[in-house]
Design a protein around this motif. Sequence first.
Motif, PDB file in Angstrom:
ATOM      1  N   VAL A  97       0.841  -1.204   0.000  1.00  0.00           N
ATOM      2  CA  VAL A  97       0.000   0.000   0.000  1.00  0.00           C
ATOM      3  C   VAL A  97       0.872   1.248   0.000  1.00  0.00           C
ATOM      4  O   VAL A  97       0.623   2.207  -0.753  1.00  0.00           O
ATOM      5  CB  VAL A  97      -0.945  -0.003   1.222  1.00  0.00           C
ATOM      6  CG1 VAL A  97      -1.682   1.327   1.326  1.00  0.00           C
ATOM      7  CG2 VAL A  97      -1.932  -1.148   1.123  1.00  0.00           C
ATOM      8  N   ALA A  98       1.908   1.256   0.849  1.00  0.00           N
ATOM      9  CA  ALA A  98       2.804   2.413   0.919  1.00  0.00           C
ATOM     10  C   ALA A  98       3.509   2.642  -0.411  1.00  0.00           C
ATOM     11  O   ALA A  98       3.652   3.788  -0.865  1.00  0.00           O
ATOM     12  CB  ALA A  98       3.819   2.209   2.040  1.00  0.00           C
ATOM     13  N   ASP A  99       3.935   1.555  -1.057  1.00  0.00           N
ATOM     14  CA  ASP A  99       4.586   1.692  -2.366  1.00  0.00           C
ATOM     15  C   ASP A  99       3.652   2.322  -3.394  1.00  0.00           C
ATOM     16  O   ASP A  99       4.057   3.175  -4.203  1.00  0.00           O
ATOM     17  CB  ASP A  99       5.048   0.322  -2.869  1.00  0.00           C
ATOM     18  CG  ASP A  99       6.271  -0.180  -2.115  1.00  0.00           C
ATOM     19  OD1 ASP A  99       6.838   0.588  -1.326  1.00  0.00           O
ATOM     20  OD2 ASP A  99       6.646  -1.356  -2.318  1.00  0.00           O
ATOM     21  N   SER A 100       2.402   1.882  -3.396  1.00  0.00           N
ATOM     22  CA  SER A 100       1.446   2.398  -4.378  1.00  0.00           C
ATOM     23  C   SER A 100       1.165   3.887  -4.172  1.00  0.00           C
ATOM     24  O   SER A 100       0.879   4.600  -5.126  1.00  0.00           O
ATOM     25  CB  SER A 100       0.136   1.602  -4.300  1.00  0.00           C
ATOM     26  OG  SER A 100      -0.514   1.826  -3.061  1.00  0.00           O
ATOM     27  N   LEU A 101       1.256   4.346  -2.929  1.00  0.00           N
ATOM     28  CA  LEU A 101       0.967   5.754  -2.634  1.00  0.00           C
ATOM     29  C   LEU A 101       2.168   6.665  -2.867  1.00  0.00           C
ATOM     30  O   LEU A 101       1.995   7.842  -3.182  1.00  0.00           O
ATOM     31  CB  LEU A 101       0.492   5.899  -1.185  1.00  0.00           C
ATOM     32  CG  LEU A 101      -0.861   5.260  -0.838  1.00  0.00           C
ATOM     33  CD1 LEU A 101      -1.140   5.378   0.648  1.00  0.00           C
ATOM     34  CD2 LEU A 101      -1.980   5.924  -1.639  1.00  0.00           C
ATOM     35  N   THR A 102       3.371   6.139  -2.723  1.00  0.00           N
ATOM     36  CA  THR A 102       4.570   6.982  -2.814  1.00  0.00           C
ATOM     37  C   THR A 102       5.411   6.719  -4.054  1.00  0.00           C
ATOM     38  O   THR A 102       6.341   7.467  -4.339  1.00  0.00           O
ATOM     39  CB  THR A 102       5.458   6.766  -1.573  1.00  0.00           C
ATOM     40  OG1 THR A 102       5.873   5.388  -1.521  1.00  0.00           O
ATOM     41  CG2 THR A 102       4.684   7.104  -0.299  1.00  0.00           C
ATOM     42  N   GLY A 103       5.099   5.642  -4.789  1.00  0.00           N
ATOM     43  CA  GLY A 103       5.885   5.328  -5.974  1.00  0.00           C
ATOM     44  C   GLY A 103       7.205   4.652  -5.660  1.00  0.00           C
ATOM     45  O   GLY A 103       8.048   4.499  -6.550  1.00  0.00           O
TER      46      GLY A 103
END
Length: 537
Positions: free
Chosen positions: A254-260
């Motif tokens: 989830v964090a990756d999807s939000l921050t790239g």
Amino acid sequence: MNYSLKSFRGDFFGGVTTTVVVLPVALAFGVASGMGAAAGIYGAVAVGLFASVFGSAQSRIPGPTTATTVAMAVIVTSYASTMSEALTIVILGGLFQVLLGLSRIGRFVAYTPHVVVSGFMSGIGIIVIVMQTLPVLGIPSAPGGVLGAIRAYPDAAGNVNTSALAVAAFTLGVASAWPRGLARQAPAPLIALLAGTALSLLWLNDVPVIGPVPAALPELQLEAPSLLFLLRAVEPALIFALIGSVNSLLISLVADSLTGSRHDPNRELVGQGVGTLAAGAIGGLPGAGSTMLTMTNIRAGGRTRISGVVYALLLLVLAFGLGRFVEVIPHAVLAGILIKIGWDNIDWRLLTRIHRIQREYAVVMLATLVLTVFVDLITGVAIGLIAAGMAHARQLEGLELDSVISVPLVDRVFLARAEDAAADPYAARVGLVRLKGRFTVASSHKLIAVIGADIKDHEVVIFDFSGATHLDDSAAMVIDRLMEIAADERTEVIVMGLSSGVAHILHTLGVRQRIPDERLVETLEEAREASSQLLKR
């Protein structure tokens, strides 16, 4: 990565904001786990610091979570007779997490079926709500999980503390009604904590409170366990490790999807394992990647692991001076906050659509939920994983069997150019079995029932592997069994189109050696000629 003053500013504010959010949550989870409020704080510090330093996800914030708290409560009440034994299980779980990362199978942990994750997360939410109903009434939490709390209801009904009930209801109301637009500046759990505590101090001061909280680092809680206990501890430690691992990896995605950004799942598990080890060593409540804390950090500007370090160090500093402030917080206030968290933990999105998903997976989800609530979390997850695997295998069975074609080849068509073509225009002495795609243990046993009967109807059977891409050991042994059936029925076998991968597994298990070289062909024309020669004999 270029790290600038602007990046540090974002990480600093992200860490500060996360600290404000985690404070009431850590206190509440520490009490709910049975380890105490201080354990919640120091566990958040240990997991937050070490998982951030040794992990790989940039914006993910580790801390106390509903899943690890309930799992810890189960361990304390059902799998350990002392706190030292409970912490031994935690440390063993941390070692398992590190081993999962070092063995480079971290990415497979994220393949845990969603219905299992949804089932135990919803079950955890229900457990939290039910368990907190007693503190809401001013009654101490009862041992024995949900059933223990339900059994305590008759006695609690005659001893309701109306002040505690009012404080809990007010706290829950504030936590639920606090505007989302203000949550970034003033998190709802913190406002609910302050409002509920103020109500208790100013007007309703006859409610049970947390009491004295140590204002110093806890001592190391390590004792040498017995071999017998270690053997009993493997199962709960492994399930605990799996729960924390799945939680952390999903939050990292989830964090990756939000921050790239992009995390390394194997390193993430190593970091999570080190954090769990540290929490267990100092007597803290272990945690995992937290959705609430991660989202708070990202919204406040946190973009690297520095924000997790800032949050952990700031919380550690605060812990030394929190004692006299924390001891006046009512249990009813923490119960109100936890009920809101438990409600949010239930997967309402899937529960409201459960009538639309496949029946097998609906059963898996509900079974995991019910076992989690009424037996324990460890059993719920274990049975859920087994049931989900069986449901998936059943689905694969249908898909793989759909790729099997077993047909008779009419002599006058298939052997039209052969001199010995049967006089009977409807004779079909040759059969064709075509296997396409992948074949695994899921369909291996059904293959015998599907194909075995057809083999008996022919004098020659052609096994066509030209479209097969993979056979596992079970499917390869079934092919061996089918050839035995053919031999018993005096049916000749021709094998066509063996790819290198399929040929390798058949050779490894000794199946290829049963097939004479003259029975191995590449094309249907070669199979026709070989069939004709066999029929002449």
